[in-house]
Design a protein around this motif. Structure first.
Motif, PDB file in Angstrom:
ATOM      1  N   ASN A  84       0.839  -1.190   0.000  1.00 10.61           N
ATOM      2  CA  ASN A  84       0.000   0.000   0.000  1.00 10.61           C
ATOM      3  C   ASN A  84       0.866   1.229   0.000  1.00 10.61           C
ATOM      4  O   ASN A  84       1.648   1.449   0.910  1.00 10.61           O
ATOM      5  CB  ASN A  84      -0.891  -0.014   1.241  1.00 10.61           C
ATOM      6  CG  ASN A  84      -1.905   1.097   1.226  1.00 10.61           C
ATOM      7  OD1 ASN A  84      -1.970   1.876   0.279  1.00 10.61           O
ATOM      8  ND2 ASN A  84      -2.711   1.161   2.272  1.00 10.61           N
ATOM      9  N   LEU A  85       0.731   2.081  -1.023  1.00 19.05           N
ATOM     10  CA  LEU A  85       1.588   3.254  -1.169  1.00 19.05           C
ATOM     11  C   LEU A  85       0.756   4.519  -1.241  1.00 19.05           C
ATOM     12  O   LEU A  85       0.871   5.281  -2.187  1.00 19.05           O
ATOM     13  CB  LEU A  85       2.460   3.107  -2.430  1.00 19.05           C
ATOM     14  CG  LEU A  85       3.390   1.896  -2.453  1.00 19.05           C
ATOM     15  CD1 LEU A  85       4.122   1.830  -3.776  1.00 19.05           C
ATOM     16  CD2 LEU A  85       4.363   1.963  -1.318  1.00 19.05           C
ATOM     17  N   GLN A 136       6.675   2.302   6.044  1.00 15.95           N
ATOM     18  CA  GLN A 136       6.882   2.698   4.656  1.00 15.95           C
ATOM     19  C   GLN A 136       6.696   4.200   4.508  1.00 15.95           C
ATOM     20  O   GLN A 136       5.787   4.776   5.110  1.00 15.95           O
ATOM     21  CB  GLN A 136       5.912   1.966   3.728  1.00 15.95           C
ATOM     22  CG  GLN A 136       6.102   0.458   3.697  1.00 15.95           C
ATOM     23  CD  GLN A 136       5.078  -0.242   2.816  1.00 15.95           C
ATOM     24  OE1 GLN A 136       4.098   0.360   2.392  1.00 15.95           O
ATOM     25  NE2 GLN A 136       5.311  -1.517   2.550  1.00 15.95           N
ATOM     26  N   CYS A 137       7.543   4.828   3.720  1.00 10.19           N
ATOM     27  CA  CYS A 137       7.434   6.244   3.383  1.00 10.19           C
ATOM     28  C   CYS A 137       7.540   6.367   1.871  1.00 10.19           C
ATOM     29  O   CYS A 137       8.312   5.651   1.231  1.00 10.19           O
ATOM     30  CB  CYS A 137       8.549   7.065   4.031  1.00 10.19           C
ATOM     31  SG  CYS A 137       8.616   6.952   5.823  1.00 10.19           S
ATOM     32  N   TYR A 138       6.759   7.288   1.316  1.00  7.07           N
ATOM     33  CA  TYR A 138       6.738   7.405  -0.132  1.00  7.07           C
ATOM     34  C   TYR A 138       6.466   8.841  -0.549  1.00  7.07           C
ATOM     35  O   TYR A 138       5.599   9.510   0.005  1.00  7.07           O
ATOM     36  CB  TYR A 138       5.645   6.503  -0.719  1.00  7.07           C
ATOM     37  CG  TYR A 138       5.449   6.646  -2.201  1.00  7.07           C
ATOM     38  CD1 TYR A 138       4.367   7.369  -2.716  1.00  7.07           C
ATOM     39  CD2 TYR A 138       6.341   6.080  -3.090  1.00  7.07           C
ATOM     40  CE1 TYR A 138       4.189   7.511  -4.075  1.00  7.07           C
ATOM     41  CE2 TYR A 138       6.167   6.214  -4.442  1.00  7.07           C
ATOM     42  CZ  TYR A 138       5.089   6.931  -4.943  1.00  7.07           C
ATOM     43  OH  TYR A 138       4.925   7.076  -6.291  1.00  7.07           O
ATOM     44  N   GLN A 144      10.924   4.395   0.924  1.00  7.83           N
ATOM     45  CA  GLN A 144      11.714   3.840   2.025  1.00  7.83           C
ATOM     46  C   GLN A 144      10.878   2.809   2.757  1.00  7.83           C
ATOM     47  O   GLN A 144       9.694   3.028   3.020  1.00  7.83           O
ATOM     48  CB  GLN A 144      12.143   4.961   2.984  1.00  7.83           C
ATOM     49  CG  GLN A 144      12.990   4.500   4.162  1.00  7.83           C
ATOM     50  CD  GLN A 144      13.304   5.647   5.119  1.00  7.83           C
ATOM     51  OE1 GLN A 144      12.452   6.500   5.370  1.00  7.83           O
ATOM     52  NE2 GLN A 144      14.509   5.688   5.648  1.00  7.83           N
ATOM     53  N   GLU A 145      11.488   1.695   3.059  1.00  5.58           N
ATOM     54  CA  GLU A 145      10.829   0.653   3.839  1.00  5.58           C
ATOM     55  C   GLU A 145      11.782   0.167   4.912  1.00  5.58           C
ATOM     56  O   GLU A 145      12.924  -0.190   4.620  1.00  5.58           O
ATOM     57  CB  GLU A 145      10.421  -0.520   2.944  1.00  5.58           C
ATOM     58  CG  GLU A 145       9.742  -1.659   3.715  1.00  5.58           C
ATOM     59  CD  GLU A 145       9.359  -2.816   2.800  1.00  5.58           C
ATOM     60  OE1 GLU A 145       8.558  -2.572   1.876  1.00  5.58           O
ATOM     61  OE2 GLU A 145       9.878  -3.938   2.996  1.00  5.58           O
ATOM     62  N   ILE A 146      11.328   0.175   6.165  1.00  6.76           N
ATOM     63  CA  ILE A 146      12.134  -0.293   7.284  1.00  6.76           C
ATOM     64  C   ILE A 146      11.369  -1.402   7.991  1.00  6.76           C
ATOM     65  O   ILE A 146      10.203  -1.230   8.359  1.00  6.76           O
ATOM     66  CB  ILE A 146      12.444   0.845   8.265  1.00  6.76           C
ATOM     67  CG1 ILE A 146      13.157   1.990   7.542  1.00  6.76           C
ATOM     68  CG2 ILE A 146      13.307   0.344   9.422  1.00  6.76           C
ATOM     69  CD1 ILE A 146      13.429   3.198   8.401  1.00  6.76           C
ATOM     70  N   LYS A 147      12.023  -2.543   8.144  1.00  4.61           N
ATOM     71  CA  LYS A 147      11.374  -3.693   8.777  1.00  4.61           C
ATOM     72  C   LYS A 147      12.029  -3.989  10.125  1.00  4.61           C
ATOM     73  O   LYS A 147      13.258  -3.936  10.246  1.00  4.61           O
ATOM     74  CB  LYS A 147      11.461  -4.936   7.890  1.00  4.61           C
ATOM     75  CG  LYS A 147      10.716  -6.144   8.465  1.00  4.61           C
ATOM     76  CD  LYS A 147      10.706  -7.313   7.499  1.00  4.61           C
ATOM     77  CE  LYS A 147       9.959  -8.512   8.094  1.00  4.61           C
ATOM     78  NZ  LYS A 147       8.540  -8.222   8.369  1.00  4.61           N
ATOM     79  N   VAL A 152       3.862   8.538   5.933  1.00  4.55           N
ATOM     80  CA  VAL A 152       4.265   7.377   6.725  1.00  4.55           C
ATOM     81  C   VAL A 152       3.096   6.410   6.880  1.00  4.55           C
ATOM     82  O   VAL A 152       1.991   6.802   7.242  1.00  4.55           O
ATOM     83  CB  VAL A 152       4.766   7.808   8.117  1.00  4.55           C
ATOM     84  CG1 VAL A 152       5.177   6.586   8.941  1.00  4.55           C
ATOM     85  CG2 VAL A 152       5.934   8.782   7.984  1.00  4.55           C
ATOM     86  N   GLU A 153       3.360   5.153   6.588  1.00  7.86           N
ATOM     87  CA  GLU A 153       2.359   4.105   6.762  1.00  7.86           C
ATOM     88  C   GLU A 153       2.959   2.971   7.577  1.00  7.86           C
ATOM     89  O   GLU A 153       4.109   2.583   7.364  1.00  7.86           O
ATOM     90  CB  GLU A 153       1.876   3.572   5.414  1.00  7.86           C
ATOM     91  CG  GLU A 153       1.117   4.605   4.605  1.00  7.86           C
ATOM     92  CD  GLU A 153       0.524   4.021   3.334  1.00  7.86           C
ATOM     93  OE1 GLU A 153       0.697   2.803   3.118  1.00  7.86           O
ATOM     94  OE2 GLU A 153      -0.104   4.771   2.589  1.00  7.86           O
TER      95      GLU A 153
END
Length: 255
Positions: free
Chosen positions: A2-3, A176-178, A190-193, A166-167
């Motif tokens: 989801n973006l 997630q940031c887009y 950007q995706e951080i897990k 930010v999601e």
């Protein structure tokens, strides 16, 4: 994937000494400026085992049509009432070279509950998400994120997150940031897990840079980090006539 591109005047006995200290710290220029300067606070609330309260220094906005309702925000702090300590001192973003103006009703005697806060890094503690209204615009909704440090019992600004649109994916423990440019095809992702206890597993970065107007070409760069170690790095040139839906590009280059 989801973006979506998308603070009662309370002068109770236990806060009075602290408020006096804050008042004493006001600069002469603020104290002598036009408009009444005073303190307001939110209602006390419990978060992460602390008894907290938002505390503000404000000034009547004499330039507005209703200066009793519209106030200029001079400072904003989150205070641990029991310890009389500031756990977060917010940096105010100026609006057109002046401090932000807010409605007094939006910060005065506001009641907060745990549901108003998110556990952004999935470590079991609630964090602070602060919208930066002057920063938001064509890029989307910009936020400052402050993570709770359970050792210091304070909130620390998370400098490694982009903070735009930010999601949170609670099930996948990812942030997630887009963002994208104003219709020119450029974007950043950007995706951080995280795994258990807020430990970061990886970070993915994808960005698109406009290369050639005539050919409508873009350079896509993908990097993946495990800690500070770069573990993946790809570069591609794409055109609008190729696959240029950002979600498709991101899915393709990060697989």
């Amino acid at each position: 994937m989801n973006l979506i591109a998308t603070a009662c005047i309370i002068l109770s006995s236990h806060t009075q000494p602290y408020n006096n200290a804050l008042n004493a710290g006001l600069s002469i220029s603020v104290a002598q400026s036009q408009g009444k300067t005073f303190k307001v606070q939110s209602q006390p609330f419990d978060l992460n085992g602390l008894r907290l309260q938002y505390q503000y220094t404000v000034k009547e906005d004499i330039d507005s049509t209703n200066p009793k309702e519209m106030v200029v925000l001079l400072d904003k702090k989150l205070v641990d009432i029991k310890r009389h300590l500031i756990v977060l001192n917010f940096s105010l973003i100026l609006e057109d070279d002046r401090n932000p103006t807010v409605k007094l009703s939006e910060i005065n005697n506001v009641k907060y509950i745990q549901a108003d806060f998110d556990d952004v890094n999935f470590d079991g503690y609630k964090d602070i998400r602060e919208e930066c209204k002057p920063c938001s615009g064509s890029l989307g909704n910009v936020e400052e994120i402050y993570l709770f440090n359970r050792r210091l019992k304070k909130f620390i600004r998370w400098q490694s997150v982009m903070g735009i649109n930010v999601e949170l994916d609670e099930k996948g423990r990812t942030v997630q940031c887009y963002t994208k440019g104003a219709g020119d095809g450029q974007f950043e992702y950007q995706e951080i897990k995280f795994i258990d206890h807020g430990i970061q597993l990886y970070e993915k970065q994808v960005n698109s840079i406009f290369l050639n107007e005539k050919r409508h070409t873009y350079k896509i760069t993908y990097k993946k980090y495990a800690g500070k170690k770069l573990v993946a790095h790809k570069t591609r040139i794409v055109t609008r006539r190729e696959i240029y839906d950002p979600s498709d590009v991101i899915a393709e280059i990060t697989k």
